[in-house]
Each structure stands twice: as C-alpha cells, then as structure tokens.
Scaffold this motif. Structure first.
Motif, PDB file in Angstrom:
ATOM      1  N   LEU A  57       2.820 -13.868 -36.597  1.00 49.67           N
ATOM      2  CA  LEU A  57       2.509 -15.213 -36.083  1.00 49.67           C
ATOM      3  C   LEU A  57       3.278 -16.271 -36.869  1.00 49.67           C
ATOM      4  CD1 LEU A  57       0.907 -17.515 -34.687  1.00 49.67           C
ATOM      5  CD2 LEU A  57      -0.877 -17.143 -36.422  1.00 49.67           C
ATOM      6  N   PHE A  58       3.294 -16.117 -38.203  1.00 45.58           N
ATOM      7  CA  PHE A  58       3.936 -17.162 -39.002  1.00 45.58           C
ATOM      8  C   PHE A  58       5.457 -17.084 -38.945  1.00 45.58           C
ATOM      9  CE2 PHE A  58      -0.419 -17.399 -40.650  1.00 45.58           C
ATOM     10  CZ  PHE A  58      -0.631 -18.736 -40.355  1.00 45.58           C
ATOM     11  N   LEU A  59       6.012 -15.916 -38.666  1.00 44.15           N
ATOM     12  CA  LEU A  59       7.465 -15.848 -38.434  1.00 44.15           C
ATOM     13  C   LEU A  59       7.818 -16.624 -37.165  1.00 44.15           C
ATOM     14  CD1 LEU A  59       8.465 -12.137 -39.222  1.00 44.15           C
ATOM     15  CD2 LEU A  59       9.097 -14.185 -40.502  1.00 44.15           C
ATOM     16  N   TYR A  60       7.093 -16.349 -36.090  1.00 45.69           N
ATOM     17  CA  TYR A  60       7.320 -17.080 -34.832  1.00 45.69           C
ATOM     18  C   TYR A  60       7.129 -18.581 -35.050  1.00 45.69           C
ATOM     19  CZ  TYR A  60       7.233 -13.099 -31.493  1.00 45.69           C
ATOM     20  OH  TYR A  60       7.515 -11.988 -30.765  1.00 45.69           O
ATOM     21  N   THR A  61       6.114 -18.927 -35.848  1.00 43.04           N
ATOM     22  CA  THR A  61       5.795 -20.340 -36.047  1.00 43.04           C
ATOM     23  C   THR A  61       6.866 -21.015 -36.911  1.00 43.04           C
ATOM     24  OG1 THR A  61       3.464 -19.757 -35.842  1.00 43.04           O
ATOM     25  CG2 THR A  61       3.934 -21.943 -36.701  1.00 43.04           C
ATOM     26  N   PHE A  92       0.465 -18.952 -28.345  1.00 44.86           N
ATOM     27  CA  PHE A  92      -0.977 -18.987 -28.076  1.00 44.86           C
ATOM     28  C   PHE A  92      -1.388 -17.720 -27.304  1.00 44.86           C
ATOM     29  CE2 PHE A  92      -0.331 -23.900 -27.583  1.00 44.86           C
ATOM     30  CZ  PHE A  92      -0.011 -23.990 -28.932  1.00 44.86           C
ATOM     31  N   ALA A  93      -0.582 -17.381 -26.292  1.00 45.13           N
ATOM     32  CA  ALA A  93      -0.949 -16.249 -25.430  1.00 45.13           C
ATOM     33  C   ALA A  93      -0.651 -14.900 -26.096  1.00 45.13           C
ATOM     34  CB  ALA A  93      -0.210 -16.359 -24.092  1.00 45.13           C
ATOM     35  N   TYR A  94       0.554 -14.737 -26.631  1.00 49.14           N
ATOM     36  CA  TYR A  94       0.951 -13.425 -27.164  1.00 49.14           C
ATOM     37  C   TYR A  94       0.322 -13.141 -28.529  1.00 49.14           C
ATOM     38  CZ  TYR A  94       4.540 -12.442 -23.616  1.00 49.14           C
ATOM     39  OH  TYR A  94       5.199 -12.151 -22.442  1.00 49.14           O
ATOM     40  N   TYR A 113      -7.269 -20.339 -32.911  1.00 47.35           N
ATOM     41  CA  TYR A 113      -6.680 -20.437 -34.251  1.00 47.35           C
ATOM     42  C   TYR A 113      -5.184 -20.755 -34.146  1.00 47.35           C
ATOM     43  CZ  TYR A 113      -4.795 -19.151 -38.762  1.00 47.35           C
ATOM     44  OH  TYR A 113      -4.110 -19.183 -39.954  1.00 47.35           O
ATOM     45  N   VAL A 114      -4.484 -20.062 -33.258  1.00 46.26           N
ATOM     46  CA  VAL A 114      -3.033 -20.278 -33.127  1.00 46.26           C
ATOM     47  C   VAL A 114      -2.765 -21.693 -32.598  1.00 46.26           C
ATOM     48  CG1 VAL A 114      -0.888 -19.412 -32.141  1.00 46.26           C
ATOM     49  CG2 VAL A 114      -2.672 -17.793 -32.772  1.00 46.26           C
ATOM     50  N   VAL A 115      -3.598 -22.152 -31.674  1.00 48.09           N
ATOM     51  CA  VAL A 115      -3.471 -23.542 -31.193  1.00 48.09           C
ATOM     52  C   VAL A 115      -3.647 -24.508 -32.363  1.00 48.09           C
ATOM     53  CG1 VAL A 115      -4.553 -25.329 -29.746  1.00 48.09           C
ATOM     54  CG2 VAL A 115      -4.197 -23.017 -28.817  1.00 48.09           C
ATOM     55  N   HIS A 118      -0.745 -25.032 -34.739  1.00 45.19           N
ATOM     56  CA  HIS A 118       0.339 -25.867 -34.198  1.00 45.19           C
ATOM     57  C   HIS A 118       0.000 -27.352 -34.152  1.00 45.19           C
ATOM     58  CE1 HIS A 118       1.910 -22.010 -32.982  1.00 45.19           C
ATOM     59  NE2 HIS A 118       3.012 -22.580 -32.549  1.00 45.19           N
ATOM     60  N   ARG A 119      -1.290 -27.660 -34.022  1.00 40.54           N
ATOM     61  CA  ARG A 119      -1.709 -29.024 -33.686  1.00 40.54           C
ATOM     62  C   ARG A 119      -1.105 -30.120 -34.584  1.00 40.54           C
ATOM     63  NH1 ARG A 119      -5.972 -29.216 -30.283  1.00 40.54           N
ATOM     64  NH2 ARG A 119      -7.057 -27.502 -31.313  1.00 40.54           N
ATOM     65  N   PRO A 120      -1.086 -29.919 -35.920  1.00 44.32           N
ATOM     66  CA  PRO A 120      -0.621 -31.030 -36.770  1.00 44.32           C
ATOM     67  C   PRO A 120       0.857 -31.357 -36.660  1.00 44.32           C
ATOM     68  CG  PRO A 120      -1.834 -29.374 -38.040  1.00 44.32           C
ATOM     69  CD  PRO A 120      -1.551 -28.782 -36.713  1.00 44.32           C
ATOM     70  N   PHE A 121       1.701 -30.411 -36.255  1.00 45.93           N
ATOM     71  CA  PHE A 121       3.145 -30.678 -36.341  1.00 45.93           C
ATOM     72  C   PHE A 121       3.917 -30.492 -35.046  1.00 45.93           C
ATOM     73  CE2 PHE A 121       5.126 -26.507 -36.090  1.00 45.93           C
ATOM     74  CZ  PHE A 121       4.044 -25.669 -36.298  1.00 45.93           C
ATOM     75  N   SER A 122       3.342 -29.823 -34.062  1.00 47.24           N
ATOM     76  CA  SER A 122       4.142 -29.471 -32.881  1.00 47.24           C
ATOM     77  C   SER A 122       4.152 -30.597 -31.852  1.00 47.24           C
ATOM     78  CB  SER A 122       3.601 -28.185 -32.259  1.00 47.24           C
ATOM     79  OG  SER A 122       4.526 -27.707 -31.311  1.00 47.24           O
TER      80      SER A 122
END
Ligand code: ADP
Ligand code: TYD
Length: 200
Positions: A57-61, A92-94, A113-115, A118-122
């Motif tokens: 997750l954090f690599l993708y992020t 979010f989905a995968y 959690y994944v949403v 992202h919330r603060p920076f995306s």
C-alpha cells in the motif's frame, strides 16, 4: 480538470485512454503506477507473491505522492486537462481488498483506512469514469500475468469500487465495459465531453 479512468484489470481503461489521445491532443495523459522509479518499485511488489500488503500500500502511495507533485499539480496549475489511467480509487479498491484478504491486517475497515491515508495530501478527481465489467470477463481479458488478475480477487475489488461509487455518486460515472471497444470509447467520450461542456 482532473479526469480518472478506473475499473478492473482488463476493463479496457488503457484502450480508451490511448484512443482519447487523438481527441484531446493538448491534454496531459498520465497513469498509475507511473513510469518513475517509484512505479518500478510498485511493479517489483506486484511480481512478489509474498509482498506484505501494508508495505505494498505504501509503495503505491509513495508513487502517487510523487505523481501528484511531479505531474498532477503542475498540470492543474497550468489549467490543463489531465486524464489518468488509474489513480487513488485503484488504491482504495485494490489495496482495500488485499488488506481485507489478509484479515484486515488489524484494520477495522481497510478501504476506509486507505481513503484516510490519502485525505491529507491527495487531490480528488473532478470526474471518475468507471468501466464496469464482471470479474470473470475482466480476468479472461487481462490474462493471469500477476496475482491481482484472478477473478475471485477481482470480485472483492469490484465490491470495493461499488462502495466508492455509492459514497461519491456525483464524481463517478459508470460505463458498461461489456460493450464492444468502439461503444465503450464513445460512451466515455460522451461523458468527458459533457463534463467539459462541449457540444457533440
Ligand atoms: N470493450 C472491449 N471488449 C473486448 N475486449 C476489449 C475491450 N476493451 C479492451 N479489450 C481487450 O482487453 C484487453 C485488456 O484491455 P486494456 O485496455 O489493456 O484494459 P485495462 O487497461 O483496463 O487493463 C486487451 O487485449 C484489449 O484489446
Ligand atoms: C494504481 C494501482 C494499481 N493497482 C494494480 C492494478 C493492476 O493489477 C496492477 C497494474 O496496474 P495496470 O498496469 O494499470 O494494470 P491494467 O492495465 O491491467 O489494469 O496494479 C493496485 O493494486 N493499486 C493501485 O493503486
């Protein structure tokens, strides 16, 4: 304006995205995973059947954060039309589904959690076109070149996309991806033209 294409592997996103180049020659066409070294790291993880779901997750992020600062933000500052083949909703989905399959990795609701991560920076897309396809057809079209492309897994990814559409009906537009490629392209182009206020 930021427009994203989402859907299961094999739903036809890349086919549509490539065809749109001709119609919008001045747009910025981009994708996630990106072609940066962060994107390379993501592809290494995709190939690793034992990758830790949270690490992945954090690599993708990380790839997304770099994508934002290097491509998305400058393009939006120039007021360009940006069309991205996959974006945050893919995470979010995968990754929501991957974490869920790993017993939630201690998380009560992996998708939320994944949403939240992202919330603060995306940056939220203005429009997300969701190419809707059943998991069996998606898996058959995509082939089984990596661990994500299995119908059972794709079924839980699709459930997560449905949750996202439900929570954000104004941003998402669903396109029936079982149609022939030309019809999927026309439907997508119509949605895009509408959003851009073009007459067709
Ligand atoms: N509407 C469609 N009907 C049938 N096959 C399609 C359609 N759209 C794409 N394909 C085929 O399915 C495969 C996956 O398409 P692609 O555009 O790469 O999907 P994605 O980028 O969503 O994974 C390709 O072989 C492509 O030619
Ligand atoms: C962008 C992104 C992709 N993925 C997955 C979807 C794909 O199985 C894989 C590679 O993406 P991609 O190259 O777009 O595959 P496809 O064209 O087959 O849809 O990475 C995630 O799991 N999370 C993400 O955030």
């Amino acid at each position: 304006m930021l427009v994203t294409l989402e859907g299961l592997d094999g739903s036809g996103k890349t086919t549509v995205w490539e065809a749109l180049h001709e119609r919008y020659p001045d747009a910025v066409f981009t994708r996630e995973p990106t072609n940066s070294w962060y994107g390379d790291a993501v592809y290494r993880s995709i190939e690793d059947d034992d990758a830790d779901p949270l690490a992945e997750l954090f690599l993708y992020t990380a790839d997304h954060a770099d994508h934002l600062s290097r491509v998305i933000e400058p393009a939006l500052e120039r007021d360009d039309l940006v069309i991205s083949d996959r974006y945050s909703d893919s995470r979010f989905a995968y990754q929501g589904a991957t974490l869920e399959a790993a017993d939630g990795h201690g998380l009560a609701d992996p998708l939320e959690y994944v949403v939240d991560v992202h919330r603060p920076f995306s940056i939220e897309p203005d429009l997300t076109i969701y190419l809707d396809l059943d998991p069996e057809t998606a898996a058959a079209r995509a082939g089984t070149t990596n661990k994500f492309e299995r119908a059972e897994y794709l079924a839980s990814v699709r459930d997560n996309y449905e949750r996202l559409l439900e929570r954000d009906p104004d941003r998402f537009v669903r396109v029936d991806a079982t149609q022939p490629p030309e019809a999927v392209l026309e439907a997508t182009a119509d949605v895009l033209a509408d959003a851009l206020g073009e007459s067709r």
